[in-house]
Design a protein around this motif. Structure first.
Motif, PDB file in Angstrom:
ATOM      1  N   ASP A  23       0.813  -1.216   0.000  1.00  0.00           N
ATOM      2  CA  ASP A  23       0.000   0.000   0.000  1.00  0.00           C
ATOM      3  C   ASP A  23       0.847   1.268   0.000  1.00  0.00           C
ATOM      4  O   ASP A  23       0.468   2.273  -0.625  1.00  0.00           O
ATOM      5  CB  ASP A  23      -0.902   0.036   1.239  1.00  0.00           C
ATOM      6  CG  ASP A  23      -2.163  -0.801   1.096  1.00  0.00           C
ATOM      7  OD1 ASP A  23      -2.489  -1.190  -0.044  1.00  0.00           O
ATOM      8  OD2 ASP A  23      -2.820  -1.066   2.119  1.00  0.00           O
ATOM      9  N   LYS A  66     -12.961  -0.176   4.321  1.00  0.00           N
ATOM     10  CA  LYS A  66     -13.252  -1.240   3.360  1.00  0.00           C
ATOM     11  C   LYS A  66     -14.478  -2.037   3.767  1.00  0.00           C
ATOM     12  O   LYS A  66     -15.198  -2.557   2.909  1.00  0.00           O
ATOM     13  CB  LYS A  66     -12.039  -2.164   3.220  1.00  0.00           C
ATOM     14  CG  LYS A  66     -10.892  -1.546   2.429  1.00  0.00           C
ATOM     15  CD  LYS A  66      -9.775  -2.540   2.180  1.00  0.00           C
ATOM     16  CE  LYS A  66      -8.706  -1.928   1.294  1.00  0.00           C
ATOM     17  NZ  LYS A  66      -7.584  -2.870   1.027  1.00  0.00           N
ATOM     18  N   SER A  67     -14.707  -2.112   5.074  1.00  0.00           N
ATOM     19  CA  SER A  67     -15.869  -2.865   5.572  1.00  0.00           C
ATOM     20  C   SER A  67     -17.097  -1.990   5.762  1.00  0.00           C
ATOM     21  O   SER A  67     -18.224  -2.468   5.635  1.00  0.00           O
ATOM     22  CB  SER A  67     -15.533  -3.537   6.913  1.00  0.00           C
ATOM     23  OG  SER A  67     -14.498  -4.474   6.744  1.00  0.00           O
ATOM     24  N   TRP A 113     -16.723   2.892   2.780  1.00  0.00           N
ATOM     25  CA  TRP A 113     -16.831   2.909   1.321  1.00  0.00           C
ATOM     26  C   TRP A 113     -18.019   2.098   0.814  1.00  0.00           C
ATOM     27  O   TRP A 113     -18.712   2.545  -0.112  1.00  0.00           O
ATOM     28  CB  TRP A 113     -15.522   2.460   0.687  1.00  0.00           C
ATOM     29  CG  TRP A 113     -15.375   2.908  -0.734  1.00  0.00           C
ATOM     30  CD1 TRP A 113     -15.175   2.128  -1.828  1.00  0.00           C
ATOM     31  CD2 TRP A 113     -15.432   4.259  -1.233  1.00  0.00           C
ATOM     32  NE1 TRP A 113     -15.098   2.894  -2.978  1.00  0.00           N
ATOM     33  CE2 TRP A 113     -15.259   4.203  -2.631  1.00  0.00           C
ATOM     34  CE3 TRP A 113     -15.619   5.508  -0.620  1.00  0.00           C
ATOM     35  CZ2 TRP A 113     -15.262   5.353  -3.427  1.00  0.00           C
ATOM     36  CZ3 TRP A 113     -15.624   6.644  -1.416  1.00  0.00           C
ATOM     37  CH2 TRP A 113     -15.448   6.548  -2.803  1.00  0.00           C
ATOM     38  N   HIS A 117      -7.367   1.772  -2.327  1.00  0.00           N
ATOM     39  CA  HIS A 117      -8.046   2.055  -1.057  1.00  0.00           C
ATOM     40  C   HIS A 117      -7.186   1.459   0.047  1.00  0.00           C
ATOM     41  O   HIS A 117      -7.010   0.248   0.135  1.00  0.00           O
ATOM     42  CB  HIS A 117      -9.445   1.443  -1.057  1.00  0.00           C
ATOM     43  CG  HIS A 117     -10.231   1.736   0.184  1.00  0.00           C
ATOM     44  ND1 HIS A 117     -11.557   1.365   0.337  1.00  0.00           N
ATOM     45  CD2 HIS A 117      -9.900   2.359   1.352  1.00  0.00           C
ATOM     46  CE1 HIS A 117     -11.993   1.755   1.519  1.00  0.00           C
ATOM     47  NE2 HIS A 117     -10.989   2.352   2.158  1.00  0.00           N
ATOM     48  N   ASP A 135      -6.789   0.903   3.958  1.00  0.00           N
ATOM     49  CA  ASP A 135      -7.565   0.858   5.201  1.00  0.00           C
ATOM     50  C   ASP A 135      -6.583   0.718   6.362  1.00  0.00           C
ATOM     51  O   ASP A 135      -5.954  -0.325   6.538  1.00  0.00           O
ATOM     52  CB  ASP A 135      -8.530  -0.327   5.152  1.00  0.00           C
ATOM     53  CG  ASP A 135      -9.526  -0.319   6.302  1.00  0.00           C
ATOM     54  OD1 ASP A 135      -9.200   0.220   7.378  1.00  0.00           O
ATOM     55  OD2 ASP A 135     -10.637  -0.866   6.123  1.00  0.00           O
TER      56      ASP A 135
END
Length: 290
Positions: free
Chosen positions: A105, A181-182, A185, A209, A211
């Motif tokens: 990331d 993410k959970s 979004w 993305h 997180d």
């Protein structure tokens, strides 16, 4: 028990409390096009109307899907060392990028920060499927990093608020969230689908993305009591919140604001959202330079 490594890092932290400016009298109100760093077009009508809300002198925005409020403040007014910390982190990221063993990331973040990054935190009326009423976004602007808090003053303003978020995201393909993410979004996408923003072509795809909940767990799950945002804020940023509105009380506080127009609890929600976003930015810079 904290490891010696973490104890050493904590000893070097600046433990000054985070000041949050509530008097935004110095903030210059701009047109919606300027606030979103996008030129006005014939198909997208955005303008500042004459009436202002008393909530931090916010700016009322008119979109093709209706009106909403935006409260914009420089991040430097919320976190008084931000400009120095950001500049130092950028220099370190660029200097040492090839030498560090990082999660995949962070090279993406380093390449995108700050111009193509957005830091996002939502306030909603409950769990998945409920209304989103406040979208906080830290993003770059000609004046540096700014916090834009996009507020639906009543239940009917949610589509217009989401429209403005997508205008911001069209220029910033790298998203940073905490548990986004959970929760955050998927909520944005589900509510946008409900209001048919996707069918009208008002949404866009992300390039990445990131997180931070996952990065916090990866690095500190065996060293901290838990990896909640405020726990990471306490141990890694050196701040402990006092008088912050509990997240469980936020939905009822918003409903009270809509029913009565009483802005006192709404100010507490805005304060809470701003603290979450500044912490998200600060943690991102720490993780990217670790």
């Amino acid at each position: 028990m904290l490891s010696d490594r973490l104890r050493s890092r904590l000893a070097q932290l600046n433990r000054q409390p985070l000041p949050v400016v509530r008097d935004a009298g110095k903030t210059v109100l701009r047109t919606a096009a300027e606030m979103l760093d996008r030129p006005s077009t014939d198909s997208v009508v955005r303008k500042r109307v004459a009436r202002q809300s008393s909530i931090d002198h916010g700016c009322e925005i008119e979109t093709p899907l209706g009106k909403h409020l935006v409260i914009e403040r420089p991040v430097s007014e919320l976190w008084n060392r931000s400009e120095q910390v950001v500049a130092r982190a950028q220099a370190e990221m660029q200097r040492d990028a090839g030498d560090r063993q990082q999660h995949a990331d962070w090279p993406h973040f380093i390449a995108a920060f700050p111009q193509r990054c957005a830091f996002l935190d939502l306030e909603t009326c409950g769990f998945a499927g409920s209304m989103v009423f406040l979208i906080g976004v830290i993003h770059d602007s000609p004046q540096g990093l700014v916090l834009s808090q996009i507020l639906a003053r009543n239940y009917s303003e949610e589509p217009a608020m989401l429209f403005t978020l997508w205008q911001i995201m069209q220029q910033r393909g790298t998203l940073l969230t905490f548990n986004g993410k959970s929760f955050d979004w998927p909520m944005v996408n589900d509510r946008s689908t409900l209001h048919r923003l996707d069918a009208a072509g008002h949404t866009c795809q992300l390039d990445a993305h990131i997180d931070l909940l996952h990065h916090g767990r990866r690095q500190y799950k065996d060293e901290l009591p838990n990896c909640k945002l405020q726990t990471l804020e306490r141990y890694l940023c050196g701040r402990r919140r006092v008088g912050d509105i509990p997240g469980s009380e936020i939905p009822d506080a918003y409903h009270h604001y809509v029913r009565t127009g009483d802005e006192s609890e709404m100010r507490s929600i805005l304060h809470h959202n701003a603290l979450d976003l500044v912490t998200l930015l600060q943690l991102s810079l720490r993780f990217a330079t670790a």
